[in-house]
Design a protein around this motif. Structure first.
Motif, PDB file in Angstrom:
ATOM      1  N   LYS A 188      49.343   7.235  23.925  1.00  0.00           N
ATOM      2  CA  LYS A 188      49.415   6.123  24.883  1.00  0.00           C
ATOM      3  C   LYS A 188      48.056   5.448  25.077  1.00  0.00           C
ATOM      4  CE  LYS A 188      53.757   6.565  25.579  1.00  0.00           C
ATOM      5  NZ  LYS A 188      54.476   6.118  24.430  1.00  0.00           N
ATOM      6  N   ARG A 189      47.272   5.399  24.017  1.00  0.00           N
ATOM      7  CA  ARG A 189      45.981   4.706  24.045  1.00  0.00           C
ATOM      8  C   ARG A 189      46.172   3.293  23.514  1.00  0.00           C
ATOM      9  NH1 ARG A 189      40.644   8.039  22.303  1.00  0.00           N
ATOM     10  NH2 ARG A 189      40.866   9.741  23.770  1.00  0.00           N
ATOM     11  N   ARG A 190      45.796   2.326  24.312  1.00  0.00           N
ATOM     12  CA  ARG A 190      45.840   0.937  23.868  1.00  0.00           C
ATOM     13  C   ARG A 190      44.708   0.699  22.868  1.00  0.00           C
ATOM     14  NH1 ARG A 190      49.179  -2.492  25.715  1.00  0.00           N
ATOM     15  NH2 ARG A 190      47.808  -4.267  25.370  1.00  0.00           N
TER      16      ARG A 190
ATOM     17  N   CYS B 287      40.240   4.012  24.984  1.00  0.00           N
ATOM     18  CA  CYS B 287      40.980   3.113  24.098  1.00  0.00           C
ATOM     19  C   CYS B 287      40.634   3.411  22.639  1.00  0.00           C
ATOM     20  CB  CYS B 287      40.625   1.655  24.392  1.00  0.00           C
ATOM     21  SG  CYS B 287      41.178   1.058  25.989  1.00  0.00           S
ATOM     22  N   LEU B 288      41.441   2.880  21.759  1.00  0.00           N
ATOM     23  CA  LEU B 288      41.133   2.865  20.342  1.00  0.00           C
ATOM     24  C   LEU B 288      40.456   1.516  20.094  1.00  0.00           C
ATOM     25  CD1 LEU B 288      41.440   4.385  17.660  1.00  0.00           C
ATOM     26  CD2 LEU B 288      43.624   3.233  17.365  1.00  0.00           C
TER      27      LEU B 288
ATOM     28  N   VAL C 150      37.786   5.998  20.908  1.00  0.00           N
ATOM     29  CA  VAL C 150      37.704   6.337  19.493  1.00  0.00           C
ATOM     30  C   VAL C 150      37.490   5.012  18.781  1.00  0.00           C
ATOM     31  CG1 VAL C 150      38.975   7.188  17.496  1.00  0.00           C
ATOM     32  CG2 VAL C 150      39.115   8.399  19.672  1.00  0.00           C
ATOM     33  N   PHE C 151      36.577   4.988  17.824  1.00  0.00           N
ATOM     34  CA  PHE C 151      36.136   3.762  17.184  1.00  0.00           C
ATOM     35  C   PHE C 151      36.561   3.731  15.724  1.00  0.00           C
ATOM     36  CE2 PHE C 151      32.319   1.513  15.217  1.00  0.00           C
ATOM     37  CZ  PHE C 151      32.781   0.243  15.514  1.00  0.00           C
ATOM     38  N   ILE C 152      37.145   2.607  15.302  1.00  0.00           N
ATOM     39  CA  ILE C 152      37.485   2.387  13.895  1.00  0.00           C
ATOM     40  C   ILE C 152      36.738   1.155  13.417  1.00  0.00           C
ATOM     41  CG2 ILE C 152      39.281   1.817  12.217  1.00  0.00           C
ATOM     42  CD1 ILE C 152      41.296   3.264  13.954  1.00  0.00           C
TER      43      ILE C 152
END
Length: 164
Positions: free
Chosen positions: A32-34, A68-69, A98-100
């Motif tokens: 449930k992370r936006r 968030c992502l 968390v970072f992409i």
């Protein structure tokens, strides 16, 4: 080890953004992370994602939110060795994010940025780029990315060997 910084790298039309979109939907379903997405192309990332091409607005939102992502597409345009963005790689996890980062080649990142990536999805790439990632991740198997077909990638973490 929990993933905090994810790299998705490869040539155009290899599937990088499609993979990141899938990861965004999966994180929403499971945790449930936006997603907060900086995308110069303003692609449709799904209803779980807030997408903008405005870099100032994006970074302001990132630093004001938690858990968030955070996804940055087109790293050669959006990050491009900007020393002012080193803190994204080193401090973003302290906000629970968390970072992409998505790009064509790791050379678009400063060495300190590459060294903060703990999970890598590497699509077909040149021997030079593959060797750079093999050295950065301390995983010689990433050199095998030169032999991948379109839409294939190697996946690995800082502490595990890459797999297809």
């Amino acid at each position: 080890m929990e993933t905090t910084n994810i790299g998705v790298f490869g040539p155009k039309l290899s599937g990088k953004t499609t993979l990141a979109m899938s990861l965004s939907r999966k994180w929403w379903r499971l945790r449930k992370r936006r997603s907060l997405v900086l995308d110069p192309n303003l692609d449709n990332w799904g209803e779980q994602a807030w997408v903008t091409a405005d870099e100032d607005k994006f970074w302001e939102s990132v630093w004001k939110t938690r858990d968030c992502l955070v996804i940055v597409d087109e790293a050669s345009e959006t990050i491009n060795r900007d020393k002012g963005l080193i803190s994204v790689f080193t401090r973003l996890r302290h906000c629970g994010h968390v970072f992409i980062v998505i790009g064509h080649s790791g050379v678009n990142l400063l060495p300190i940025m590459r060294e903060q990536i703990d999970t890598l999805y590497l699509f077909r790439t040149s021997l030079k780029a593959a060797s750079l990632w093999a050295e950065t991740m301390a995983q010689p198997g990433f050199r095998d990315a030169v032999d991948l077909s379109q839409f294939e990638f190697l996946y690995g973490t800082l502490y595990s060997a890459p797999v297809r």
